[in-house]
Design a protein around this motif. Structure first.
Motif, PDB file in Angstrom:
ATOM      1  N   ASP A  64     -75.932  47.674 -28.696  1.00 28.49           N
ATOM      2  CA  ASP A  64     -75.882  46.930 -27.716  1.00 28.49           C
ATOM      3  C   ASP A  64     -77.297  47.199 -26.765  1.00 28.49           C
ATOM      4  OD1 ASP A  64     -75.161  45.008 -25.291  1.00 28.49           O
ATOM      5  OD2 ASP A  64     -75.440  47.053 -24.102  1.00 28.49           O
ATOM      6  N   SER A  68     -80.355  44.800 -26.863  1.00 31.97           N
ATOM      7  CA  SER A  68     -80.782  44.415 -25.503  1.00 31.97           C
ATOM      8  C   SER A  68     -81.929  44.900 -25.004  1.00 31.97           C
ATOM      9  CB  SER A  68     -79.794  44.432 -24.536  1.00 31.97           C
ATOM     10  OG  SER A  68     -79.322  45.700 -24.275  1.00 31.97           O
ATOM     11  N   GLU A  72     -84.876  41.959 -23.859  1.00 37.14           N
ATOM     12  CA  GLU A  72     -85.476  42.231 -22.540  1.00 37.14           C
ATOM     13  C   GLU A  72     -86.887  42.350 -22.549  1.00 37.14           C
ATOM     14  OE1 GLU A  72     -83.940  40.909 -20.378  1.00 37.14           O
ATOM     15  OE2 GLU A  72     -81.809  41.006 -21.188  1.00 37.14           O
TER      16      GLU A  72
ATOM     17  N   LEU B  45     -68.438  43.134 -24.897  1.00 36.58           N
ATOM     18  CA  LEU B  45     -69.703  42.960 -24.227  1.00 36.58           C
ATOM     19  C   LEU B  45     -70.284  44.199 -24.076  1.00 36.58           C
ATOM     20  CD1 LEU B  45     -69.573  39.751 -22.294  1.00 36.58           C
ATOM     21  CD2 LEU B  45     -70.695  39.900 -24.238  1.00 36.58           C
ATOM     22  N   GLY B  46     -71.437  44.714 -24.611  1.00 37.33           N
ATOM     23  CA  GLY B  46     -71.812  46.065 -23.939  1.00 37.33           C
ATOM     24  C   GLY B  46     -72.605  45.595 -22.493  1.00 37.33           C
ATOM     25  N   PRO B  47     -73.000  46.624 -21.897  1.00 37.25           N
ATOM     26  CA  PRO B  47     -73.577  46.572 -20.589  1.00 37.25           C
ATOM     27  C   PRO B  47     -75.148  45.664 -20.610  1.00 37.25           C
ATOM     28  CG  PRO B  47     -73.655  48.614 -21.412  1.00 37.25           C
ATOM     29  CD  PRO B  47     -72.789  48.114 -21.946  1.00 37.25           C
ATOM     30  N   GLY B  48     -75.610  45.941 -21.648  1.00 42.02           N
ATOM     31  CA  GLY B  48     -77.262  45.518 -22.016  1.00 42.02           C
ATOM     32  C   GLY B  48     -77.030  43.683 -22.402  1.00 42.02           C
ATOM     33  N   THR B  49     -76.278  43.470 -23.198  1.00 39.18           N
ATOM     34  CA  THR B  49     -76.024  42.141 -23.484  1.00 39.18           C
ATOM     35  C   THR B  49     -75.287  41.424 -22.090  1.00 39.18           C
ATOM     36  OG1 THR B  49     -75.381  42.810 -25.572  1.00 39.18           O
ATOM     37  CG2 THR B  49     -74.916  40.603 -25.063  1.00 39.18           C
ATOM     38  N   LEU B  50     -74.475  41.932 -21.508  1.00 36.21           N
ATOM     39  CA  LEU B  50     -73.829  41.202 -20.490  1.00 36.21           C
ATOM     40  C   LEU B  50     -74.805  41.000 -19.334  1.00 36.21           C
ATOM     41  CD1 LEU B  50     -71.297  40.510 -18.779  1.00 36.21           C
ATOM     42  CD2 LEU B  50     -71.130  42.812 -18.003  1.00 36.21           C
ATOM     43  N   TYR B  51     -75.594  42.098 -18.763  1.00 34.94           N
ATOM     44  CA  TYR B  51     -76.656  41.907 -17.788  1.00 34.94           C
ATOM     45  C   TYR B  51     -77.878  41.124 -18.239  1.00 34.94           C
ATOM     46  CZ  TYR B  51     -73.584  44.443 -14.534  1.00 34.94           C
ATOM     47  OH  TYR B  51     -72.476  44.877 -14.040  1.00 34.94           O
ATOM     48  N   GLY B  52     -78.255  41.053 -19.467  1.00 38.54           N
ATOM     49  CA  GLY B  52     -79.175  40.228 -19.813  1.00 38.54           C
ATOM     50  C   GLY B  52     -78.827  38.606 -19.708  1.00 38.54           C
ATOM     51  N   LEU B  54     -76.308  37.627 -17.686  1.00 42.13           N
ATOM     52  CA  LEU B  54     -76.273  37.150 -16.551  1.00 42.13           C
ATOM     53  C   LEU B  54     -77.604  37.009 -15.948  1.00 42.13           C
ATOM     54  CD1 LEU B  54     -73.426  39.638 -15.130  1.00 42.13           C
ATOM     55  CD2 LEU B  54     -73.499  37.182 -15.417  1.00 42.13           C
TER      56      LEU B  54
END
Lengths: 319, 121
Positions: A64, A68, A72, B45-52, B54
């Motif tokens: 993840d 991500s 990003e 969901l991992g944190p990166g995917t989730l906040y991306g 959002l």
């Protein structure tokens, strides 16, 4: 419930990993993401999850993180424009340039004059700052360094053609008196025991093995200067700021016997590490040709000398 | 504004995040838990995917930030941690509905085709 040390350590690590995200993203969501990660760890701990579950969690989290950050970063690049991109790459590029120009240099050995210590096709990194004067640049004055000693293997510019880099062993430093007697090296009146030397031909050649005699037709201009100015009583005397170098493959090496001394400002550095050794003939390394590329492509695995990878060429002083 | 067709199709994470917010406001970790429940742990969901997601959903107006407040059902025993809650907007609701409709159409089309193929075998 108190967090275990392991959880605290993982959270700290994750907090550090957040720095891979673009700044705005990290500032906006970093705290929440840390909280999220912390929650997940606590939940797994509360469930008394086995090591398999922890492993899956960490693996998933790492994936993840990689995916991500990449996403990003790409998203943030398009908005604040090309400036960020240039900034990021400029630092990388500057460091790369600094390192390659002033600290190390990649070098391929084209000839077998240092066999068996260094073989044809050894690709090595040369440390340009380890010696005083090494690479002749400012970094070698700033960083810790030492003087060249007898027995050191050095890389230097070939005095007769500075475009070429040679690797040989330092035999004489300024003031040394050197001669060869039937292949036996005598320095300052003492016979040297040289364990690194290899003799490949049993015959005696007067010029080569009873050096110094008199210039031959293949003695170069600088070699003749050496004979004219620095040979006294059958011995070469190394002048100030010069080195006398010989190849380890003593019977098959073009060295100071033929082309004279190496001025100390021609020093490039000290062979540091052989990063790749590929078995190919001298010609392929002297004249770049297509056949060599094909050879590498087809025989990369079989002709690479794996046992030489990451070897350090040994500098050893003669006894 | 009824719906924005150019938002469709939604990616699975976005779709499930919207579904998680359909019944109540949730904080990030709560969203992840609900998505895992919806999908039988298939989508975690991992944190990166989730906040991306959002971040992009906020920009598109599908969700909005609610207030920051102490957690209602604390994880662990820390009651004093404050979390930011997210809430679905009207646009989000109509979009997730449109997406669900689109998926239903796709599923019925698949059923019709595969039903025939299944009869053969």
């Amino acid at each position: 419930m108190k967090d275990s040390n392991a959880i605290r350590a993982m959270c700290r690590l994750y907090a550090a990993m957040l720095y891979a995200y673009p700044r705005e993203f990290r500032l906006q969501y970093g705290v929440e993401m840390e909280q999220f990660f912390h929650d997940r760890c606590r939940e797994l701990a509360r469930e008394r999850a086995g090591s398999g579950a922890w492993f899956r969690f960490l693996r998933r989290n790492t994936t993840d993180w990689i995916v991500s950050t990449w996403r990003e970063r790409r998203a943030s690049r398009t908005s604040p424009g090309i400036r960020k991109l240039v900034q990021e790459w400029a630092v990388t590029l500057l460091m790369f340039l600094f390192v390659t120009t002033s600290m190390v240099q990649a070098y391929v050995v084209p000839t077998g004059s240092m066999e068996n210590n260094i073989l044809v096709g050894d690709h090595m990194l040369v440390d340009k700052v380890g010696f005083e004067n090494g690479g002749n640049n400012w970094a070698s004055y700033m960083l810790p360094h030492r003087e060249v000693k007898r027995g050191d293997i050095i890389a230097f510019r070939y005095p007769e053609d500075v475009r070429q880099t040679y690797v040989k062993r330092v035999i004489g430093v300024p003031g040394d008196q050197i001669r060869l007697e039937d292949k036996q090296l005598i320095r300052n009146g003492q016979k040297l025991d040289e364990p690194y030397v290899r003799h490949s031909s049993p015959g005696l050649d007067d010029y080569r093995d009873n050096f110094p005699t008199a210039p031959e037709f293949y003695t170069t201009g600088r070699g003749r200067d050496m004979f004219a100015g620095h040979v006294h009583d059958g011995e070469v005397i190394v002048p100030p700021d010069m080195y006398f170098v010989l190849g380890d493959n003593r019977d098959n090496s073009e060295d100071s016997r033929y082309w004279g001394f190496v001025p100390n400002n021609y020093l490039v550095g000290k062979p540091l590490l052989i990063y790749w050794s590929f078995d190919a003939p001298t010609n392929d390394y002297v004249d770049w040709n297509f056949r060599h590329i094909e050879d590498v492509a087809l025989h990369f695995f079989s002709k690479t000398r794996w046992d030489r990878t990451l070897r350090v060429p040994s500098s050893q002083a003669a006894q | 504004m009824k719906k924005q067709p150019d938002l469709l199709p939604l990616t699975p994470p976005v779709f499930h995040i919207l579904l998680a917010l359909a019944d109540e406001e949730r904080h990030g970790y709560g969203i992840m838990q609900d998505v895992a429940r919806q999908t039988n742990d298939a989508l975690q969901l991992g944190p990166g995917t989730l906040y991306g997601c959002l971040k992009r959903m906020l920009a598109a107006g599908l969700v909005e930030e609610s207030d920051e407040r102490p957690d209602l059902e604390p994880i662990g025993e820390q009651h004093d941690e404050r979390r930011r809650y997210y809430r679905m907007t009207a646009l989000g609701r109509s979009t997730v509905r449109a997406e669900a409709g689109r998926l239903a159409g796709a599923v019925s089309a698949a059923k019709a085709k595969l039903g025939l193929a299944g009869g053969k075998s």
